[in-house]
Each structure stands twice: as structure tokens, then as C-alpha cells.
Design an enzyme around this catalytic site. Structure first.
Site, short mmCIF file in Angstrom:
data_model
loop_
_atom_site.label_atom_id
_atom_site.label_comp_id
_atom_site.label_asym_id
_atom_site.label_seq_id
_atom_site.Cartn_x
_atom_site.Cartn_y
_atom_site.Cartn_z
N ARG A 149 0.83 -1.20 0.00
CA ARG A 149 0.00 0.00 0.00
C ARG A 149 0.87 1.25 0.00
NH1 ARG A 149 -4.93 1.62 4.23
NH2 ARG A 149 -5.18 3.75 3.45
N ASN A 179 -10.39 -4.92 -0.29
CA ASN A 179 -10.41 -3.76 -1.19
C ASN A 179 -9.59 -4.01 -2.45
OD1 ASN A 179 -12.07 -1.81 0.07
ND2 ASN A 179 -10.48 -1.34 1.56
N CYS A 203 -19.05 -2.84 3.13
CA CYS A 203 -18.23 -1.68 3.42
C CYS A 203 -18.92 -0.89 4.52
CB CYS A 203 -18.08 -0.82 2.16
SG CYS A 203 -17.07 0.68 2.39
N ASP A 204 -18.14 -0.25 5.37
CA ASP A 204 -18.77 0.51 6.45
C ASP A 204 -18.97 1.98 6.11
OD1 ASP A 204 -16.10 1.15 6.51
OD2 ASP A 204 -15.76 0.67 8.60
N HIS A 253 -17.27 3.04 -2.58
CA HIS A 253 -16.52 4.29 -2.41
C HIS A 253 -16.83 5.30 -3.50
CE1 HIS A 253 -13.20 2.37 0.36
NE2 HIS A 253 -14.41 2.33 0.88
N TYR A 255 -15.46 9.27 0.24
CA TYR A 255 -14.40 9.00 -0.72
C TYR A 255 -14.53 9.83 -1.99
CZ TYR A 255 -12.45 5.18 1.99
OH TYR A 255 -11.82 4.45 2.97
#
Length: 445
Positions: free
Chosen positions: A90, A144, A165-166, A195, A244
Site C-alpha cells: 500500500r 479492497n 463496506c462501512d 466508495h 471517498y
């Protein structure tokens, strides 16, 4: 019932186990199998879970393995929560993108594409193994980029894979709180991709309460999204976007903020979690206390660059609790016990959004029962949202095609078509840069 958690050494696994500990009813999960490729991480997380379960007689039994087939065999539910390349991957995603002046966030823009390219082949292999070893299992995807990975797995598992997804949950919770409505009696009209979605209405007893919020600048400025996007922009949209979307609507400001920080989010989490796993494995240390302390810091710094660039300030304490583990528990209960519930999930479109084909995975309210998750009919998207959704879905399809074919040219196309990558030349350099730092992309030719 058996739950297998892939990525079982992951930092957020104790959230899921904590949710399971609240379920006392018949038909609950009684066995949890953690799978991970890193046995040290497994050891640390099993220590945390053991402390969570202390003194609870009905706590699910926990075991751990590095053998994937062993973990999957006989599972009733499978949670896919893997991170291909780890947090070092990442951090590299962010670094390579920012060097080109584009966003490297793990699910949005160039970083999301890079993450998807190395994750999709692994997720597809997992899906094929589930189909062979646990054909009756339901797969709940946390991995993800959640929409993209769910779509990749659905090509092998059909509707038996559901993405969660939260972010929509948190957004709906904040809107109902600021409006003073009971979330149990509110229907959140949310639609888009993972997102990349918008709340267009909040219905209570058949009445849409969202216009009351949009018409009051003071109310709009009293919660996270109002401060993040600004009341005037939300009023212009006539909707409340997922947080997002700040990466899209304020891209230049966000990229600049990311470039100016001492460490990117991925690098921060890499270093933070390295300290946690070292501490949690040490004799005589409370792994649970170490996890609690690390989690509090992690949640407080979530999307810090966006909030700083927009002047949104620190997150409110009530928003530090996450929520995806509650969605997962509600989803499992609904399927296992036929307890009907409406949840915002990532599922195949069918005929919900006419601008997309039936197999495209979207994020919408779904009615969940013993037969799975069924997307509810929604109003058409406005033009600005339709354009963005179609553009990003087209990119996701190119990522899937590149992962399947191994075509570097198709990978370049995926980057170049994304709304947040502004040049084919940049796209080519991104592919070269990511191929250098990620051995997992060696399949691209």
C-alpha cells in the site's frame, strides 16, 4: 456453524470476533478458523481473540492455519479480508502515484488500480477454491477495492459472494443522527459503486427528510461530510456523497496534501502495525490492550489529509467505532436464520441501474434473507453521477481484463481511462513504476 476468515492475521479481525461475541442465539457461529500466510500475525491476533473471549462460555472456538484448503473445507461462511502485498504494498502504491502527481489511495485512482491488479488474480483463485471445497458457503468480501474484487469473485461464485463496506453505514448513521431520526425506522436511499455513492434521500414513515438537511447550512456544517465537502457544494449536488468522493471533487487539494505529509497513510499504518504485532507477540503483554490502543490511534487519523485540506477538523468520537463488523453479523444472521433485513451491500446489478449491465457489481440497499441479498429498485442516477459511475466501472472492467489476460497494454488502458489520471503517458509510467515495486504484477506482459 463454521466461519473461515481469510486474512485472519489482519488488524481488524478482532472487530469481527467482538461482534460474534454479542450473538447468543441459536444458529450462531460456533467455530472460527483464521487463515493467513503469516503465522506471526496469526499468533498475535489469536492472543487478542483469546482475551476477548475470556469468561464468555458461548464464545466461538478459534483455530489458525496457513493452509488455505484446510481453512475453507466445510465452511458455512467465508470472510475474504486479504491484503496482497501487505501494507508495504500500500505504501508503494501511494509513493509511485504521488511521484507522478496523481492520487495513490488504496481504492481510488491509480493506487486502487494497482491494488486491484495484484489482488484480482488471488481473489479469483480463492473463489475457485471455495466453489470446489465449500460450494454451499457464502463469501462475504471485505477485501479492497471491494466492488472490483467482489465482481471478480462473482464470476466464479455468482450471487454467493457479497461485498460489504462501512462507509455507507457511517454516512447513514451521521445523517440520521444530525436529523434526530431513529435509524431503525429510516431508509437510506444510497446508490453507486463502492466508495463512489450518494445518499439521495432519507425516508422516515414515507417522508424524505433529506431536503430538511440540505436546506439548513448550520445542520450541514455539523457533521463530517458537511465539513468535508462544504454546505454549498452539497446543496448544489442535492445529495450527500460518500466521503471517498472528496478525492474526486477536491482532487488537486488532496494530492497536494498527500504530497506534503511526512508519511502517507499506508506508510503510517505499516509502521504502526509493525509495532503492534511486535508488542502483541511479546510474553506478558496484554495483546488486547495493545490492539485497543493502536485501533484508537488508527481511527482518529482516518482520512486525516482530506480533513486537513478541507478544514474539516478532527473526527467526532462517535464516528471512531467503524461498523463493518456489525454489517457482517447482520448479513450472516439474515442468511442463516432468514431474518429479513435491509443492508447497503455490494452485489450484482441485475436490473437495478439500467446504465450498467446485469453482472456489474454496484453498492445499493438490498433486502437480505435466506436466499441471499436482493438489490432494491432505485431511482435513476443524475447525469453527473451517471457519468462518474460509468467511467469508473469501465476502468474496473479493464482491470479485470488485464488480470485475466496478463496484458500490460490493457493495464495501461485501465490507468489512462480513470478520471483521476490525466495522461496516457502518466498511465504508462505508472504501470512501469508499479511493475518495478510489486513482484505480484510480474504476470503483466
Amino acid at each position: 456453524m463454521k466461519l473461515s476468515i481469510l486474512g485472519g492475521g489482519g488488524f481488524r479481525v478482532p472487530l469481527v470476533y467482538g461482534a460474534l461475541l454479542t450473538d447468543h442465539d441459536e444458529g450462531r457461529i460456533t467455530e472460527v478458523v483464521l487463515h493467513d500466510v503469516d503465522d506471526r500475525r496469526l499468533y498475535a491476533v489469536t492472543r487478542v481473540l483469546a482475551e476477548q473471549a475470556a469468561g464468555i462460555p458461548y464464545a466461538p472456538a478459534v483455530s489458525a492455519t496457513t493452509n488455505l484448503d484446510e481453512a475453507l473445507g466445510g465452511a458455512d461462511f467465508v470472510f475474504s479480508a486479504i491484503r496482497v502485498g501487505g501494507l508495504e504494498g500500500r505504501a508503494n502504491d501511494e509513493r509511485v502515484a504521488l511521484a507522478e502527481g496523481v492520487l495513490g489511495q488504496e481504492t481510488v485512482g491509480a493506487g486502487g488500480i494497482a491494488y486491484g491488479l495484484r489482488t484480482v488474480p488471488v481473489a479469483a483463485d480463492i473463489a475457485r477454491r471455495v466453489a470446489r471445497l465449500a460450494p454451499d458457503a457464502w463469501v462475504i468480501n471485505f477485501t479492497n477495492p471491494a466492488g472490483l474484487v467482489t465482481e471478480a469473485m462473482s464470476r466464479h461464485l455468482g450471487d454467493r459472494v457479497i461485498g460489504i463496506c462501512d462507509s455507507p453505514v457511517g454516512l447513514g448513521r451521521r445523517i440520521t443522527r444530525v436529523l434526530g431520526t431513529d435509524p431503525k425506522h429510516a431508509f437510506v436511499d444510497y446508490v453507486g459503486l463502492n466508495h463512489l455513492g450518494w445518499v439521495r434521500a432519507l425516508r422516515v414513515a414515507g417522508r424524505d427528510e433529506l431536503p430538511r438537511l440540505l436546506g439548513d447550512p448550520v445542520l450541514l456544517g455539523s457533521f463530517e461530510e458537511g465539513r468535508l465537502f462544504g454546505a454549498d457544494w452539497l446543496q448544489s449536488l442535492g445529495a450527500i456523497p460518500n466521503e471517498y468522493l472528496h478525492y474526486y471533487y477536491f482532487n488537486r487539494e488532496t494530492v497536494r496534501a498527500y504530497q506534503e505529509v511526512e508519511r502517507t497513510r499506508g506508510a503510517f499504518l505499516r509502521d504502526q502495525q509493525a509495532r503492534f504485532y511486535t508488542e502483541a507477540c511479546a510474553p506478558g503483554v496484554s495483546a488486547l490492550r495493545a490492539w485497543d490502543r493502536t485501533r484508537a490511534e488508527r481511527e482518529a487519523t482516518y482520512m486525516a489529509e482530506n480533513r486537513e485540506s478541507s478544514g474539516a477538523g478532527e473526527r467526532e468520537p462517535v464516528d471512531l467505532s467503524g461498523g463493518y463488523e456489525k454489517v457482517a453479523l447482520a448479513l450472516m444472521r439474515a442468511i442463516a436464520r432468514d431474518e429479513r433485513v435491509t443492508l447497503i451491500l455490494n452485489v450484482r446489478n441485475r436490473y437495478t441501474l439500467p446504465v450498467l449491465d446485469a453482472d456489474a457489481v454496484i453498492e445499493v440497499p438490498c433486502l437480505v434473507d435466506a436466499s441471499g441479498a436482493h438489490p432494491l429498485a432505485v431511482d435513476p442516477l443524475p447525469g453527473h453521477a451517471t457519468g462518474l459511475v460509468c467511467a469508473v466501472k469501465a476502468v474496473e472492467r479493464e482491470v479485470l481484463a488485464a488480470a485475466e489476460s496478463g496484458s500490460r497494454a490493457t493495464a495501461v488502458k485501465a490507468f489512462a481511462l480513470h478520471p483521476l489520471v490525466d495522461s496516457v503517458s502518466v498511465a504508462r509510467r505508472l504501470v512501469e513504476g508499479y511493475a518495478e515495486v510489486h513482484p505480484g504484477l510480474s504476470y503483466l506482459e
